[in-house]
Design a protein around this motif. Structure first.
Motif, short mmCIF file in Angstrom:
data_model
loop_
_atom_site.label_atom_id
_atom_site.label_comp_id
_atom_site.label_asym_id
_atom_site.label_seq_id
_atom_site.Cartn_x
_atom_site.Cartn_y
_atom_site.Cartn_z
N LEU A 72 0.83 -1.20 0.00
CA LEU A 72 0.00 0.00 0.00
C LEU A 72 0.87 1.26 0.00
O LEU A 72 0.64 2.19 -0.78
N ARG A 73 1.90 1.26 0.85
CA ARG A 73 2.83 2.40 0.87
C ARG A 73 3.59 2.50 -0.44
O ARG A 73 3.84 3.59 -0.96
N GLY A 74 3.96 1.34 -0.99
CA GLY A 74 4.67 1.32 -2.27
C GLY A 74 3.82 1.84 -3.42
O GLY A 74 4.30 2.61 -4.26
N ILE A 75 2.58 1.43 -3.46
CA ILE A 75 1.67 1.91 -4.51
C ILE A 75 1.46 3.41 -4.37
O ILE A 75 1.42 4.13 -5.37
N HIS A 76 1.35 3.89 -3.14
CA HIS A 76 1.23 5.34 -2.92
C HIS A 76 2.44 6.06 -3.53
O HIS A 76 2.27 7.07 -4.23
N GLN A 77 3.63 5.55 -3.29
CA GLN A 77 4.84 6.16 -3.84
C GLN A 77 4.87 6.06 -5.37
O GLN A 77 5.22 7.02 -6.06
N LEU A 78 4.48 4.90 -5.91
CA LEU A 78 4.46 4.73 -7.37
C LEU A 78 3.49 5.70 -8.02
O LEU A 78 3.79 6.27 -9.08
N LEU A 79 2.32 5.90 -7.42
CA LEU A 79 1.33 6.82 -7.97
C LEU A 79 1.84 8.26 -7.97
O LEU A 79 1.39 9.08 -8.77
N HIS A 80 2.78 8.56 -7.09
CA HIS A 80 3.37 9.90 -7.03
C HIS A 80 4.64 10.00 -7.88
O HIS A 80 5.32 11.02 -7.84
N GLY A 81 4.94 8.94 -8.62
CA GLY A 81 6.09 8.96 -9.52
C GLY A 81 7.41 8.60 -8.87
O GLY A 81 8.46 8.68 -9.50
N ASN A 82 7.39 8.19 -7.61
CA ASN A 82 8.61 7.80 -6.90
C ASN A 82 8.83 6.30 -7.08
O ASN A 82 8.55 5.51 -6.18
N ILE A 83 9.32 5.91 -8.24
CA ILE A 83 9.44 4.50 -8.59
C ILE A 83 10.39 3.77 -7.65
O ILE A 83 10.07 2.71 -7.12
N TYR A 84 11.56 4.33 -7.42
CA TYR A 84 12.55 3.67 -6.56
C TYR A 84 11.99 3.47 -5.15
O TYR A 84 12.03 2.38 -4.60
N ASN A 85 11.46 4.54 -4.56
CA ASN A 85 10.91 4.45 -3.20
C ASN A 85 9.75 3.46 -3.15
O ASN A 85 9.63 2.69 -2.19
N GLY A 86 8.91 3.48 -4.16
CA GLY A 86 7.78 2.57 -4.20
C GLY A 86 8.21 1.11 -4.22
O GLY A 86 7.66 0.28 -3.49
N LEU A 87 9.20 0.82 -5.02
CA LEU A 87 9.65 -0.56 -5.12
C LEU A 87 10.47 -0.99 -3.91
O LEU A 87 10.56 -2.18 -3.61
N MET A 88 11.06 -0.05 -3.20
CA MET A 88 11.81 -0.40 -2.00
C MET A 88 10.88 -0.83 -0.85
O MET A 88 11.29 -1.58 0.01
N TYR A 89 9.64 -0.37 -0.86
CA TYR A 89 8.69 -0.83 0.16
C TYR A 89 8.39 -2.31 -0.03
O TYR A 89 8.21 -3.05 0.93
N ASN A 90 8.31 -2.73 -1.30
CA ASN A 90 8.06 -4.14 -1.58
C ASN A 90 8.47 -4.43 -3.03
O ASN A 90 7.66 -4.29 -3.95
N PRO A 91 9.72 -4.87 -3.23
CA PRO A 91 10.20 -5.14 -4.60
C PRO A 91 9.42 -6.25 -5.32
O PRO A 91 9.43 -6.32 -6.53
N TYR A 92 8.75 -7.10 -4.55
CA TYR A 92 7.99 -8.18 -5.16
C TYR A 92 6.84 -7.67 -6.03
O TYR A 92 6.31 -8.39 -6.87
N MET A 93 6.49 -6.40 -5.85
CA MET A 93 5.44 -5.81 -6.69
C MET A 93 5.82 -5.85 -8.16
O MET A 93 4.95 -5.86 -9.02
#
Length: 125
Positions: free
Chosen positions: A51-72
């Protein structure tokens, strides 16, 4: 007709959820869902951080989003593909269904899911 209505409702709910996750940062929200498995055991489940990773991805923070859960990287495309090919009757979905829902792909997903669950808790990701 009924299938079309369900599809429209499903898409509307999905978009609404994305808007909610975009607007509300789960990391700072008291009412957004927390991982019950983690609270009870102290171990992360395979989806912890999504959920935190998707929030970051939606804001364009790809690296941060994937660091929350790389399995995404594995689970989101497979999950979206399976859902789309399950409910759509267009030619591309019908053509992709045997591939995305093949027993090898499903087995690969289940094995990587279990491995990710174990590895992330062993090396504390």
């Amino acid at each position: 007709m009924k299938r079309g209505v369900l599809l429209v409702v499903g898409i509307a709910v999905f978009i609404s959820m994305l808007i909610l996750v975009y607007k509300v940062n789960p990391e700072h929200s008291l009412w957004m869902p927390k991982c019950i498995f983690y609270k009870i055991t102290g171990y992360k489940c395979p989806a912890c951080g999504c959920l935190r990773g998707i929030h970051q991805l939606l804001h364009g923070n790809i690296y941060n989003g994937l660091m929350y859960n790389p399995y995404m990287l594995i689970s989101l495309p497979i999950g979206i593909g399976v859902i789309l090919t399950s409910f759509s009757k267009n030619k591309l979905a019908v053509k992709m269904r045997p591939f995305l829902q093949h027993h090898f792909i499903i087995s690969f997903y289940v094995v990587t899911f279990v491995l990710w669950w174990a590895i992330r808790n062993i090396i504390n990701l």
